[in-house]
Structure formats: structure tokens, C-alpha cells
Enzyme design. Structure first.
Site, PDB file in Angstrom:
ATOM      1  N   ALA A  28       0.836  -1.198   0.000  1.00 29.98           N
ATOM      2  CA  ALA A  28       0.000   0.000   0.000  1.00 29.98           C
ATOM      3  C   ALA A  28       0.858   1.230   0.000  1.00 29.98           C
ATOM      4  O   ALA A  28       0.624   2.164   0.734  1.00 29.98           O
ATOM      5  CB  ALA A  28      -0.922  -0.007   1.220  1.00 29.98           C
ATOM      6  N   CYS A 163       6.725   4.519   2.404  1.00 23.44           N
ATOM      7  CA  CYS A 163       5.451   3.833   2.180  1.00 23.44           C
ATOM      8  C   CYS A 163       4.259   4.717   2.542  1.00 23.44           C
ATOM      9  O   CYS A 163       3.308   4.837   1.768  1.00 23.44           O
ATOM     10  CB  CYS A 163       5.413   2.520   2.957  1.00 23.44           C
ATOM     11  SG  CYS A 163       6.467   1.259   2.189  1.00 23.44           S
ATOM     12  N   HIS A 164       4.303   5.338   3.727  1.00 24.84           N
ATOM     13  CA  HIS A 164       3.183   6.181   4.137  1.00 24.84           C
ATOM     14  C   HIS A 164       3.655   7.475   4.778  1.00 24.84           C
ATOM     15  O   HIS A 164       2.885   8.163   5.434  1.00 24.84           O
ATOM     16  CB  HIS A 164       2.262   5.426   5.101  1.00 24.84           C
ATOM     17  CG  HIS A 164       1.910   4.039   4.632  1.00 24.84           C
ATOM     18  ND1 HIS A 164       2.591   2.925   5.054  1.00 24.84           N
ATOM     19  CD2 HIS A 164       0.995   3.611   3.744  1.00 24.84           C
ATOM     20  CE1 HIS A 164       2.102   1.837   4.455  1.00 24.84           C
ATOM     21  NE2 HIS A 164       1.134   2.230   3.648  1.00 24.84           N
ATOM     22  N   GLY A 165       4.938   7.790   4.637  1.00 20.54           N
ATOM     23  CA  GLY A 165       5.413   9.114   5.005  1.00 20.54           C
ATOM     24  C   GLY A 165       5.812   9.337   6.444  1.00 20.54           C
ATOM     25  O   GLY A 165       5.965  10.483   6.857  1.00 20.54           O
TER      26      GLY A 165
END
Ligand code: FES
Length: 204
Positions: A28, A163-165
Site C-alpha cells: 500500500a 510507504c506512508h510518510g
């Protein structure tokens, strides 16, 4: 067998090879922009096969790590960073406690001997498991002053998870309002000599 891998070239997501090797995650990826030039990175995976098989301690020669550089070794199937921090990097750990989730390392993410402002036995040598505490991606090291919308304007240097910061300072302390809930984990370790560290052994 030598498992030498290239280090990250900047804020870009880890290379495909890095991902295949380390990624526990996620599928993701958040599509965060890539920027910056990482500090020197000595990526040397050279634990003995016997040590790897046993999950035993891994010895690291810190003498070959340049100031500001990182050596990555494998311990129990995880990447462990050994970073030689400069006086400037240590100074940059100060002044942003209010932006951090756990500035005093209250949560059990490190041995007692690393529960200090530098999160280290010797302030200049930072040892941490290089796995994001959100969903297990491998962050990249990003030097102080790197300009990018994904980073605070006054970025003090540290680690960025593509991936998500999630962002961590150079002691692995996570910044607020990011997905990662806790600081990076510090593995058990000790100095076998002035220039050698044992990862996974703190019994002596
Ligand atoms: S794995 Fe999600 S921010 Fe690192």
C-alpha cells in the site's frame, strides 16, 4: 556469503532489491515524492552464515563507517543500522521534542542503556532496527536540510519511510501526526572492543 547491497540513494523508496529483501509490508505504498541525497551509506551484509542460522549475535566493525555514514547488517532476518553520527547530527537532535511522539523514549522500544537523548550507548554511534514501526517498510536516511514537501521545513535530519510518510529523527524518534506509532526499535547490543559492536548480545 557476502550479501552486500547498495544503500539508498536518497529519499526515493528503497530499491526493488531492497524491497524484495526486507519488506515485510504492505502493498500500500503511499506514493510519496522522492527527493534529496542521502548521507554516505556503507551497506555491508556480512554476518557469518553460522550466526545467521542461529539467530546469534552479529559483530560489526564500526571503524570503517565514515562520519555521517551507515552500515547495515542483518540480524535475525532484520536490517540493523549502525550510524556514525557527527557532532552536527547530535546537535540536531535537540530543539524539536515538542514535535515528537515519544521524545524521552518512554515506550519500551530500546534497552535501558539506550533510554537517553541520543538513544545510544555512545552518542556518536546509533544502532537501530531499520524497519518502520507502522507496517514494516524500510526507511531511508535523509540528511538535515533536505527540502521536500513531505518533510518539515526545518528538517533536522533522520529517516523517512516512503510507504506512508512517517518521519524519524536521527535517533529514530518518530514525529507526531504520522502513521508510525512508536520510535524505531533499538536492538540489544554491546561493545566487544573500541571499534566492534555485537548486535544481539548485551550480556557482558
Ligand atoms: S510502513 Fe507505513 S509509514 Fe512506514
Amino acid at each position: 556469503m557476502d550479501h552486500t547491497l547498495p544503500g539508498p540513494a536518497g529519499l526515493a523508496p528503497p530499491s526493488d532489491r531492497d524491497r524484495r529483501f526486507w519488506l515485510v509490508a504492505t502493498g500500500a505504498a503511499g506514493g510519496v515524492a522522492a527527493v534529496g541525497t542521502a548521507i554516505p551509506f556503507v551497506a555491508s551484509f556480512a554476518p557469518s552464515e553460522r550466526a545467521k542460522a542461529a539467530g546469534g549475535p552479529v559483530e560489526v566493525d564500526i571503524g570503517e563507517i565514515p562520519p555521517g555514514g551507515i552500515k547495515t547488517v542483518e540480524w535475525r532476518g532484520k536490517p540493523v543500522w549502525v550510524m556514525r553520527r557527527t557532532p552536527e547530527m547530535l546537535a540536531a537532535l535537540q530543539g524539536h521534542d515538542a514535535q515528537l511522539v515519544d521524545p524521552q523514549s518512554a515506550k519500551e522500544q530500546q534497552p535501558a542503556y539506550a533510554k537517553n537523548p541520543a538513544r545510544a550507548i555512545r552518542p556518536e554511534v546509533f544502532v537501530a532496527i531499520g524497519i518502520c514501526t507502522h507496517l514494516g517498510c524500510s526507511p531511508s536516511d535523509v540528511p538535515k536540510g533536505t527540502a521536500n514537501p513531505s518533510l518539515p521545513a526545518d528538517w533536522p535530519g533522520g529517516f523517512f519511510c516512503p510507504c506512508h510518510g512517517s518521519t524519524f529523527d536521527a535517533a529514530g524518534r518518530v514525529f507526531k501526526n504520522k502513521p508510525a506509532p512508536t520510535n524505531l526499535e533499538i536492538p540489544p547490543h554491546r561493545y566487544a572492543s573500541d571499534t566492534r559492536i555485537l548486535i544481539g548480545d548485551d550480556t557482558a
